[in-house]
Design a protein around this motif. Structure first.
Motif, PDB file in Angstrom:
ATOM      1  N   MET A  68       0.767   5.562  -3.356  1.00 35.53           N
ATOM      2  CA  MET A  68      -0.630   5.260  -3.032  1.00 35.53           C
ATOM      3  C   MET A  68      -0.719   4.320  -1.831  1.00 35.53           C
ATOM      4  O   MET A  68      -1.666   4.387  -1.043  1.00 35.53           O
ATOM      5  CB  MET A  68      -1.307   4.623  -4.260  1.00 35.53           C
ATOM      6  CG  MET A  68      -2.803   4.496  -4.156  1.00 35.53           C
ATOM      7  SD  MET A  68      -3.660   6.087  -4.198  1.00 35.53           S
ATOM      8  CE  MET A  68      -3.747   6.382  -5.963  1.00 35.53           C
ATOM      9  N   THR A  69       0.278   3.438  -1.700  1.00 33.36           N
ATOM     10  CA  THR A  69       0.280   2.513  -0.560  1.00 33.36           C
ATOM     11  C   THR A  69       0.266   3.293   0.755  1.00 33.36           C
ATOM     12  O   THR A  69      -0.466   2.943   1.688  1.00 33.36           O
ATOM     13  CB  THR A  69       1.527   1.611  -0.603  1.00 33.36           C
ATOM     14  OG1 THR A  69       1.623   1.029  -1.904  1.00 33.36           O
ATOM     15  CG2 THR A  69       1.446   0.505   0.430  1.00 33.36           C
ATOM     16  N   PHE A  70       1.053   4.362   0.824  1.00 35.59           N
ATOM     17  CA  PHE A  70       1.091   5.154   2.056  1.00 35.59           C
ATOM     18  C   PHE A  70      -0.236   5.879   2.288  1.00 35.59           C
ATOM     19  O   PHE A  70      -0.741   5.924   3.404  1.00 35.59           O
ATOM     20  CB  PHE A  70       2.248   6.159   2.011  1.00 35.59           C
ATOM     21  CG  PHE A  70       3.581   5.507   2.212  1.00 35.59           C
ATOM     22  CD1 PHE A  70       4.096   5.356   3.489  1.00 35.59           C
ATOM     23  CD2 PHE A  70       4.296   5.011   1.139  1.00 35.59           C
ATOM     24  CE1 PHE A  70       5.310   4.726   3.697  1.00 35.59           C
ATOM     25  CE2 PHE A  70       5.510   4.381   1.335  1.00 35.59           C
ATOM     26  CZ  PHE A  70       6.020   4.239   2.610  1.00 35.59           C
ATOM     27  N   VAL A  71      -0.774   6.450   1.204  1.00 38.64           N
ATOM     28  CA  VAL A  71      -2.042   7.181   1.340  1.00 38.64           C
ATOM     29  C   VAL A  71      -3.138   6.246   1.844  1.00 38.64           C
ATOM     30  O   VAL A  71      -3.875   6.567   2.785  1.00 38.64           O
ATOM     31  CB  VAL A  71      -2.442   7.810  -0.012  1.00 38.64           C
ATOM     32  CG1 VAL A  71      -3.869   8.316   0.034  1.00 38.64           C
ATOM     33  CG2 VAL A  71      -1.492   8.941  -0.353  1.00 38.64           C
ATOM     34  N   ILE A  72      -3.229   5.065   1.244  1.00 40.55           N
ATOM     35  CA  ILE A  72      -4.297   4.133   1.618  1.00 40.55           C
ATOM     36  C   ILE A  72      -4.053   3.570   3.011  1.00 40.55           C
ATOM     37  O   ILE A  72      -4.977   3.435   3.810  1.00 40.55           O
ATOM     38  CB  ILE A  72      -4.424   3.012   0.560  1.00 40.55           C
ATOM     39  CG1 ILE A  72      -4.973   3.605  -0.738  1.00 40.55           C
ATOM     40  CG2 ILE A  72      -5.323   1.891   1.064  1.00 40.55           C
ATOM     41  CD1 ILE A  72      -5.168   2.608  -1.857  1.00 40.55           C
ATOM     42  N   THR A  73      -2.802   3.271   3.333  1.00 36.85           N
ATOM     43  CA  THR A  73      -2.496   2.748   4.670  1.00 36.85           C
ATOM     44  C   THR A  73      -2.930   3.738   5.747  1.00 36.85           C
ATOM     45  O   THR A  73      -3.419   3.355   6.807  1.00 36.85           O
ATOM     46  CB  THR A  73      -0.993   2.456   4.798  1.00 36.85           C
ATOM     47  OG1 THR A  73      -0.641   1.487   3.824  1.00 36.85           O
ATOM     48  CG2 THR A  73      -0.657   1.918   6.174  1.00 36.85           C
ATOM     49  N   ALA A  74      -2.770   5.032   5.457  1.00 32.96           N
ATOM     50  CA  ALA A  74      -3.162   6.052   6.436  1.00 32.96           C
ATOM     51  C   ALA A  74      -4.660   6.347   6.371  1.00 32.96           C
ATOM     52  O   ALA A  74      -5.126   7.341   6.916  1.00 32.96           O
ATOM     53  CB  ALA A  74      -2.359   7.322   6.222  1.00 32.96           C
ATOM     54  N   GLY A  75      -5.407   5.502   5.671  1.00 30.49           N
ATOM     55  CA  GLY A  75      -6.851   5.657   5.659  1.00 30.49           C
ATOM     56  C   GLY A  75      -7.365   6.639   4.614  1.00 30.49           C
ATOM     57  O   GLY A  75      -8.506   7.073   4.680  1.00 30.49           O
TER      58      GLY A  75
END
Lengths: 329, 497
Positions: free
Chosen positions: A61-68
Motif C-alpha cells: 500500500m505504501t507504494f500505491v499511495i506514494t504513486a498517488g
C-alpha cells in the motif's frame, strides 16, 4: 529571493521522521511499565506475528499511495483469495491426496489470484482512467460478495488433515521466530530497498508528487502505476498464504477492515496520503503502533479493549496533524 | 510626496540576509518600474510593500507614517493591491465570483447578482476583455486570467497597485491593453509599481525607475535618464555584449521530417523538415497551437501524421518513445510540467534519464557527480540540497535544461526557453542553444518573443490558428512575422511547407 537564502531540504522533514518513532518508543515504555510481561519473548513475537498480515499488505500500500493511488479492495481481496485457495485445495484432496503438493498448488493459486486481482484494479485505473477510489471501492464490494457466495453465506473450512499439515506455516518457524514474522521482515527489507534505491521507487514518488512532470519527463507513468497495484495484489496473496493456516477457514468476515488498517499504518508512518513521498520503514512503525495499542489494551485493564478503535482513530488523526505541522515549518 | 515607501528595509531568511537596506518611494500618479535579474530581490521587496512579509528591519511608510501591516488584508484595506506572478484566483469559481470574492454585493441577506454582473461587465469592458462573467476561471487563458486579476484590483479602489511581471504571459496586443490601463490608473492618481524583464516596456511606460542587484538598490531616479542598454548594464553590473551569439553551425543530415501532423482541436497539416545543426524558430501568437503541435509530435497528446526521424518512419504515442528515438520536448511550463518543486535538485536532474543510473539499484554517487557537473555546465546557482521550488525562475529553467540534456537528445524542442527569466540568464540560454546546434543537434525553439526567434533561429516557421502560414529565413523582420502570425497580408517569401 536570493539564491543563497534557499533553505536546505532535509531540515523540513525532520519532525515527521522523529514523530512516529517517538510514538512507538512511548508506547513500548508505557507498555513495559504497565505490564512486566509486555517485553517478554512471547508477547513480542505475538505482536509481530499479528502485525505481519496487515504489515505485508501495508508495504504494498505504501507504494500505491506514494504513486498517488489508493486501494480499498485489499481486505476483501484477501478474503476472496483465502476462500478460493481453500476451495481449490479441498477439491484436489481426492485426486492428489493430503500432501505438500496440494498446499503448494494452493499457494500458487493465492499468488496468481492476488496478482490478477491487482492487475485488474491497475488496468481499470490506468487504461480506463477511472479514479482509484471508485475502482477499488467497486472491487472491494465484488470480492466481498464473491467470497460470501463461494461460502454460501457461511464459512469455508480447509480439509482437516490438510489443515494440520499447513499449520506450521503460521505457527512454526526457525530459532523461535515464526514464519509470518520472517516473511514480513523479508517483504519489508525488499520494500525498503526498492522504495529508497531503485528507479521504480523514484518513479513512484515522482508520479505521486506531480504526474504531469513525470509524464513530461518520459516516465512510463501508466506502467509504473499498474505495477504498484500488481505488486500490492501479489503481497495480498502472500499475506493470505500466511493467514489461512491460522484459522483454516474463510468467511465473509475474513479480512474485514484490513484496507483501513493498512492505509492507516501507511499514513501514521509518514507517507503522504496524496502521494509524492513514502517510506516503507515508517509503514512498519505504523503497523506496530496500531497492533501495540490493541495489545496494550488487552494486557492492562486501564481502558476497555472495546475502545481500541477509538484510540487508533485518534492516533491516525494526530499523525496527520503532526505531518502537516512538519510541512508548514 | 510619496504614498508608499520603504526606508532602509532589510529582510533575512534564517541567517541569510537577502535585502540590504532598500529604499524605494512610490508617488501618486506615477508609474514606477522595478527591474533586476532573477534573485535580485524584486519579489521580496514587493511582498514587504504589500504586507505579505514583514521586514526584518527598517520601515514601511504609508503617507509618511510607519505602518506594520498585520497581513495582506490590512494592506488591502489601505488601498494597496498586489497582482502576483502566479495568479491568485479561485480556479473553480466564475469570473464574476472571483472579482467579487470577499466583497460580494448584497441586497438584504441575498447576493445582488444583477448589480455584480453589471459592474463586472463594466470592468471587463474597461479592460477590453471579452470573456463572459460566467466563465469558470480554470477555462481561461493566462492573459484573460491576468485581466481578471486587474479587474479585481480595479474594483477595490486601489491607491497603490503592485504588479509582479504582469506582461510575462501576455501577447503584444494584450500588453498594449494592459499598458493603456496602467496609463488610465496613473491619470486617476494611482501609484503603480511593476516589474518586467521586457525593457522596452519599461522604457515606454515608467516614470520612475529602481534597479536592484543582489538585494541592493543600485540605481533609482527618473526613468527618462536611462535607456535600455544602460538599464541592462546596471542590472547585470557589467557591460552587456550582444544578446545573441553568432549563428555559426552548418546544417547537416535531415534529422526530422514531419508531414500532415494534426493535433485534434489544435492544429492541422503541419509539415516541416529539420536538419542537424539547425535552429528552427516557431513563431506565432499565444493560442496559435504551437505548443500543442509539438506536444503532439512528442507523444504528449494524441496526434496523427507522418513523422520520420533520421529517415526512419516512426510512430510516437508516448513521450518515452520519443526519447528513445532521441527526441525530447522541453516544456514552457516549468512549474507544473517541468520540475518537481517539492523535491531536490538531484531527483529532478536525473528523473528523465534515470535508466543511466540504474544498476539494479540506483547509483546515487553517479547522480551526485552528474549534479555537480550540471551545476558547473549550466551555471545553476543555489544550494545543492535546496528544494527546487525555492530556486529562482532562471535557475529552475537552467535545471530543466540540464535535466533534458542528461537524456542526450539529438532533436530538442524547446518551448519558450526564456519566459520570465532575466536578461543575463537569457543570454546564457541563447549561448547554450547555439552551442547545442553547433554540436550537430537539431533544435526547435518555440517563442512568443519575436526578437528571440529572429536572433536565434536559422529558419522561422510562423503558425496561426493551428496551421503553418509561412516559413521565413534568418533575415526575417518582425513585421513579416507579425503579418503571418496575424494573417493580415500575403508575404513574398516561400509557400507554406
Amino acid at each position: 529571493m536570493s539564491d543563497a537564502a534557499v533553505p536546505a531540504a532535509p531540515r523540513r522533514i525532520r519532525m515527521t521522521v522523529i514523530g512516529p518513532i517517538l510514538a512507538l518508543v512511548l508506547l513500548v515504555v508505557a507498555g513495559a511499565l504497565m505490564n512486566p510481561n509486555f517485553l517478554g519473548w512471547d508477547n513480542v513475537t505475538n505482536v509481530l506475528a499479528r502485525s505481519a498480515f496487515i504489515g505485508i499488505i501495508a508495504v504494498g500500500m505504501t507504494f500505491v499511495i506514494t504513486a498517488g493511488g489508493l486501494d480499498l479492495s485489499v481486505g476483501s481481496m484477501a478474503a476472496f483469495i483465502a476462500g478460493l485457495m481453500i476451495l481449490v485445495m479441498n477439491s484436489l484432496v481426492p485426486s492428489m491426496g493430503v500432501g505438500v503438493p496440494v498446499i503448494l498448488v494452493g499457494m500458487a493459486v493465492a499468488l496468481l489470484a492476488g496478482l490478477a486481482a491487482g492487475l485488474l484494479n491497475g488496468i481499470l485505473i490506468t487504461r480506463l482512467g477511472i479514479e482509484a477510489f471508485i475502482v477499488t471501492l467497486g472491487s472491494m464490494g465484488i470480492y466481498r460478495s464473491l467470497v460470501t457466495w463461494l461460502a454460501d453465506g457461511g464459512t469455508l473450512s480447509l480439509d482437516f488433515n490438510l489443515r494440520s499439515l499447513y499449520q506450521p506455516v503460521y505457527y512454526g518457524g526457525i530459532f523461535g521466530i515464526t514464519w509470518p514474522i520472517i516473511v514480513f521482515a523479508l517483504v519489508v527489507l525488499v520494500g525498503e530497498v526498492v522504495m529508497r534505491s531503485t528507479a521504480f521507487g523514484r518513479y513512484c514518488a515522482a508520479i505521486g508528487s506531480n504526474e504531469q512532470v513525470a509524464k513530461y519527463s518520459s516516465v512510463r507513468v501508466d506502467r509504473v502505476r499498474l505495477m504498484t497495484y500488481a505488486a500490492l495484489g501479489l503481497l495480498v496473496g502472500i499475506a493470505t498464504i500466511m493467514y489461512v493456516p491460522r484459522l483454516g477457514s474463510a468467511s465473509s468476515a475474513t479480512g474485514m477492515l484490513w484496507e483501513l488498517e493498512a492505509i492507516a499504518a501507511v499514513i501514521i508512518g509518514g507517507t503522504v496520503l496524496k502521494g509524492g513521498f513514502g517510506r516503507v520503514w515508517g509503514t512498519v512503525i505504523g503497523v506496530l503502533i496500531l497492533t501495540l495499542i490493541g495489545n496494550l489494551l488487552n494486557l492492562t485493564d486501564f481502558v476497555s479493549p472495546y475502545l481500541n478503535g477509538a484510540i487508533q482513530g485518534a492516533i491516525i488523526v494526530l499523525a496527520v496533524v503532526l505531518q502537516r505541522e512538519g510541512k508548514a515549518r | 510626496m510619496t504614498v508608499l515607501a520603504l526606508r532602509n528595509v532589510s529582510r533575512s531568511f534564517g541567517p541569510i540576509e537577502v535585502l540590504h537596506g532598500v529604499d524605494i518611494a512610490l508617488r501618486p500618479g506615477r508609474v514606477h518600474a522595478l527591474i533586476g535579474e532573477n534573485g535580485a530581490g524584486k519579489s521580496t521587496t514587493m511582498k514587504i510593500m504589500t504586507g505579505y512579509q514583514p521586514p526584518s528591519s527598517g520601515q514601511v511608510l504609508l503617507d509618511g507614517r510607519p505602518v506594520g501591516f498585520a497581513n495582506m488584508g490590512a494592506a488591502e484595506d489601505q488601498g494597496i493591491s498586489m497582482i502576483h506572478q502566479e495568479f491568485n484566483l479561485a480556479e473553480q469559481l466564475t469570473v464574476e465570483q472571483n472579482i467579487f470574492l470577499g466583497r460580494e454585493l448584497k441586497r438584504g441577506p441575498f447576493l445582488d447578482k444583477p448589480a455584480m454582473r453589471a459592474r463586472t461587465r463594466e470592468l471587463l469592458d474597461r479592460l477590453e476583455c471579452r470573456v463572459s462573467p460566467d466563465r469558470v476561471v480554470s477555462t481561461l487563458s493566462n492573459s484573460d486570467k491576468q485581466m481578471v486579476e486587474i479587474a479585481k484590483a480595479l474594483l477595490r479602489d486601489t491607491r497603490v497597485l503592485v504588479m509582479d511581471e504582469p506582461t510575462a504571459v501576455l501577447t503584444r496586443a494584450e500588453t498594449a491593453i494592459l499598458l493603456r490601463q496602467v496609463r488610465a490608473l496613473r491619470e486617476a492618481g494611482t501609484a503603480v509599481l511593476f516589474t518586467s524583464h521586457k525593457l522596452d516596456e519599461v522604457e515606454e511606460i515608467a516614470d520612475d525607475l529602481t534597479i536592484m542587484r543582489d538585494g541592493r538598490v543600485v540605481w533609482t531616479g527618473e526613468a527618462a535618464a536611462m535607456d535600455q542598454h544602460a538599464m541592462a548594464n546596471a542590472m547585470v553590473g557589467r557591460e552587456m555584449s550582444d544578446l545573441f551569439p553568432a549563428k555559426v553551425s552548418t546544417p547537416g543530415e535531415v534529422a526530422l521530417e514531419v508531414a500532415n501532423l494534426s493535433v485534434p482541436g489544435f492544429s492541422h497539416d503541419v509539415g516541416f523538415t529539420l536538419r542537424r545543426g539547425e535552429v528552427l524558430g516557431v513563431a506565432g501568437l499565444i493560442g496559435s497551437g504551437r505548443t500543442e503541435t509539438f506536444e503532439g509530435l512528442c507523444g504528449l497528446r494524441p496526434a496523427t501524421g507522418e513523422v520520420r526521424v533520421f529517415g526512419q518512419p516512426v510512430r510516437i504515442d508516448h513521450p518515452w518513445q520519443a526519447q528513445d528515438l532521441g527526441l525530447c520536448y522541453l516544456t514552457e511550463d516549468r512549474k507544473t510540467r517541468g520540475l518537481l518543486l517539492g523535491k531536490g535538485l538531484r531527483e529532478n536532474l536525473t528523473l528523465q534519464a534515470l535508466s543511466k543510473f540504474d544498476r539494479g539499484l540506483l547509483d546515487t554517487g553517479a547522480e551526485d557527480r552528474a549534479l555537480t557537473q550540471a551545476i558547473a555546465d549550466f551555471d545553476i546557482r543555489g544550494h545543492r540540497d535546496a528544494l527546487v521550488g525555492n530556486l529562482s525562475g532562471g535557475n529552475q529553467q537552467k535545471l530543466l535544461f540540464a535535466k533534458t540534456m542528461l537524456a542526450d537528445p539529438q532533436i530538442i524542442v524547446i518551448d519558450e526557453p526564456t519566459r520570465g527569466i532575466d536578461i543575463g540568464t537569457k543570454q546564457q540560454m541563447y549561448v547554450l542553444i547555439r552551442r547545442l546546434a553547433a554540436q550537430g543537434r537539431a533544435i526547435v525553439v518555440i517563442s512568443s518573443e519575436m526578437q528571440e526567434v529572429i536572433g536565434l533561429a536559422d529558419r522561422i516557421l510562423v503558425m496561426r490558428h493551428g496551421r503553418v502560414t509561412g516559413e521565413l529565413g534568418a533575415d526575417a523582420t518582425e513585421d513579416a512575422i507579425v503579418r503571418l502570425a496575424m494573417g493580415v497580408a500575403p508575404t513574398p517569401s516561400k509557400e507554406p511547407a
